[in-house]
Design a protein around this motif. Sequence first.
Motif, short mmCIF file in Angstrom:
data_model
loop_
_atom_site.label_atom_id
_atom_site.label_comp_id
_atom_site.label_asym_id
_atom_site.label_seq_id
_atom_site.Cartn_x
_atom_site.Cartn_y
_atom_site.Cartn_z
N SER A 179 0.79 -1.20 0.09
CA SER A 179 0.00 -0.51 0.33
C SER A 179 1.04 1.34 -0.28
N ARG A 180 2.17 1.28 0.27
CA ARG A 180 3.18 2.27 0.08
C ARG A 180 3.66 2.73 -0.65
N SER A 181 3.22 1.97 -2.06
CA SER A 181 3.19 2.67 -3.59
C SER A 181 2.56 3.45 -4.12
N HIS A 182 2.57 5.10 -3.87
CA HIS A 182 1.80 6.07 -4.09
C HIS A 182 1.62 6.32 -5.74
N HIS A 183 -0.51 6.01 -5.52
CA HIS A 183 -0.18 6.14 -7.30
C HIS A 183 -1.80 6.81 -6.39
N THR A 184 -2.38 7.61 -7.49
CA THR A 184 -3.13 8.68 -7.39
C THR A 184 -4.40 8.65 -8.63
N VAL A 185 -5.33 9.24 -8.55
CA VAL A 185 -6.16 9.69 -9.66
C VAL A 185 -5.72 9.57 -10.87
N PHE A 186 -4.92 10.21 -11.55
CA PHE A 186 -4.20 10.89 -11.97
C PHE A 186 -3.40 9.91 -13.23
N ASP A 187 -3.10 8.64 -12.76
CA ASP A 187 -2.77 7.22 -12.56
C ASP A 187 -3.77 6.62 -13.93
N LEU A 188 -4.63 6.77 -14.22
CA LEU A 188 -5.98 6.25 -14.30
C LEU A 188 -6.33 7.49 -15.50
N VAL A 189 -5.16 8.00 -16.51
CA VAL A 189 -5.05 8.76 -17.23
C VAL A 189 -3.78 9.44 -18.35
N ARG A 190 -2.73 8.78 -17.29
CA ARG A 190 -1.50 9.09 -17.47
C ARG A 190 -0.48 7.84 -18.20
N THR A 191 -1.91 7.55 -18.69
CA THR A 191 -0.68 6.39 -19.39
C THR A 191 -1.68 6.43 -20.78
N PRO A 192 -1.27 5.62 -21.89
CA PRO A 192 -2.52 5.67 -23.05
C PRO A 192 -2.55 4.70 -23.02
N VAL A 193 -2.95 2.84 -22.51
CA VAL A 193 -3.33 1.92 -22.42
C VAL A 193 -4.77 2.32 -21.26
N VAL A 194 -4.54 2.74 -20.11
CA VAL A 194 -4.62 2.70 -19.04
C VAL A 194 -5.76 4.21 -19.65
N ARG A 195 -5.36 5.26 -19.75
CA ARG A 195 -6.29 6.15 -20.46
C ARG A 195 -7.14 5.91 -20.94
N ARG A 196 -6.90 4.73 -22.34
CA ARG A 196 -8.21 4.61 -22.88
C ARG A 196 -9.47 3.59 -22.37
N ILE A 197 -8.56 2.89 -21.19
CA ILE A 197 -9.30 2.14 -20.50
C ILE A 197 -10.15 2.49 -19.46
N SER A 198 -10.02 3.73 -18.66
CA SER A 198 -10.80 4.42 -18.20
C SER A 198 -12.17 5.53 -19.41
N CYS A 199 -11.15 5.91 -19.87
CA CYS A 199 -13.03 6.71 -20.97
C CYS A 199 -12.95 5.84 -21.14
N CYS A 200 -12.95 4.22 -21.65
CA CYS A 200 -14.48 3.57 -22.51
C CYS A 200 -15.16 3.16 -21.21
N LEU A 201 -14.34 2.82 -19.74
CA LEU A 201 -15.46 2.47 -18.87
C LEU A 201 -16.14 3.61 -18.48
N CYS A 202 -15.54 4.60 -18.58
CA CYS A 202 -16.62 6.04 -17.94
C CYS A 202 -17.65 6.05 -18.51
N PHE A 203 -18.03 5.75 -19.61
CA PHE A 203 -19.26 5.80 -20.63
C PHE A 203 -19.74 5.06 -20.66
N VAL A 204 -19.22 3.79 -20.52
CA VAL A 204 -20.21 2.47 -19.94
C VAL A 204 -20.55 2.38 -18.54
N TRP A 205 -19.90 2.94 -17.38
CA TRP A 205 -20.83 2.87 -15.63
C TRP A 205 -21.90 4.40 -16.18
N PHE A 206 -21.12 5.38 -16.97
CA PHE A 206 -22.30 6.31 -16.75
C PHE A 206 -23.94 6.23 -17.74
N SER A 207 -23.81 5.55 -19.13
CA SER A 207 -24.74 4.93 -19.46
C SER A 207 -25.29 3.36 -19.10
N THR A 208 -25.38 2.80 -18.78
CA THR A 208 -26.15 1.94 -17.76
C THR A 208 -26.78 2.53 -16.85
#
Length: 556
Positions: free
Chosen positions: A319-348
Amino acid sequence: MAFADLLEHVGGMGRFQVASVILLAMPILMMASHNLLQNFTAATSDHRCRLRWEANATSLDPQDLLRVSVPRGERCRRFVTPQWWLLEANGSAPNDSWLETEPCHDGWTYDRSVFTSTIITEWDLVCSSRGLKQLAQSVYMAGVLVGSIVFGGLSDRFGRRSLLTWCYLQMGVMGTCSSFAPTFTIYCLFRFLTGMAFSGIVLNSVSLSLEWMPTRMRALVGTFMGYCYTTGQFLLAGIAYAIPDWRWLQLTVSLPFFGFFLYSWWLTESARWMVMAGKSQQALKELQKVARINGRKEEGDKLDIEALKSYMQKETTSSRSHHTVFDLVRTPVVRRISCCLCFVWFSTSFAYYGLAMDLQNFDFNIYLIQLVFGAVDFPAKLGSVLTITFVGRRFTQSLTLILAGLAILANILVPRELRTLRTAMAVFGKGCLAASFNCVFLYTSELYPTVIRQTGMGLGNTMARLGSIMAPLVKMVGEVFPVLPFIIYGAAPVVSGLVAIFLPETRDMALPESVEEVEDRTWTRTRTRTRADEAQQLPLQPTQPDPTLGGTTEPC
């Protein structure tokens, strides 16, 4: 020694676990009664202007009085003066002049044959004030959003059981106060606080139950909790049918939480949380108590503080590894995953509540519709489990959303006279959205790496809450363009279903541990590691959501 091994050591799925799940599941049965309560407490009845001459014109037939006082089919206006000429056999407007009308200054008269009292009849939320009905539901859902943020953080600090006990009390008190609210504003305030308690109960009930479960039982217990919520929709229909007065109905679904508050003191705090919080001595005592209840007293007495300290050191290190909400959009693949999942969660969530909170639109018995809407969740979830397991997550997620959206859009073209067809298509769409919820919880936990998995689940839940807040507000647009809300409700899941195609498939793939692993993956389907590998690296084995996330397969 891993914590899962400790749970097996003290009895696995023993008497303690069974009793805890039952006690935690009973309040879940009542959750739908609050989440969908406004289908009945805010039901709209037929209404017309109250007549100023009603008391003095006792010699006139009521139907004749209504004819000369209110334009035919009009709900929100009345004639300025009685139009006596309308009683004549061939009565017509003198000189074809325009008949002057005015708003209902003296209030409204309501049809009380189905609902004797609702917040609509109580505070005249009709005509120019009809949008306040949707606002009340959005205020409640805003409370659910705030509660998930507030109580999620507090439970990590003060413990699951303590917060759960408080939320039971808050739900009981605020729900009871809602039933005695003297004004609409105060009612909305109490409903907001009730929504906060709702989130706290769902999050901590699931966390507390799953954190005491052995690994092999977590999926079963999570599914059981989800079906308890579904069963609660049947319970709501029965209670609402028996109690047509909104104040008594509100009170009836709130009082049981005082009982849940009293017995919650018996519940045992999560040993996993106590280890993480540095309370290893207290965690050891609780594990030994669980061992005694499960008939494993000797095994419990053999436990020592060293095993817990070893686990605590491992958990603390991870748990000591420092990760924040910005890690959800910091890298290309994770950013794509986060954007797609935001659409899915909201629309559902957006489309789900757009359907589930509009039962009167189908012109059927509202109690029967509530039963049918609840019943469809059973086959829908079962079907989603089969396709998730044997076909894939991406296919299931995309298909359920697209089918749900198409069903809603197709309903726009169905004439209102074909009530059965309209209702059947709405039920099908609602079932697809329930299946989408079932899939997205699992899919999200498998797409995000361990180090930011909880953050990703938190983002998804936040988007779902925003969707549930927006759904009633979009319904207000229907006052100007009647079909526009259904176009929006239908288009959103279709677009999200197409977006879900760009998500990677996770079927038969091990859970990623780091952001780098997600970025480096080819995301081609590979078989899960061998049993020997799983035994060596136990944290990578589960394909279900992490139990500490508080996730559930229901739209809370």
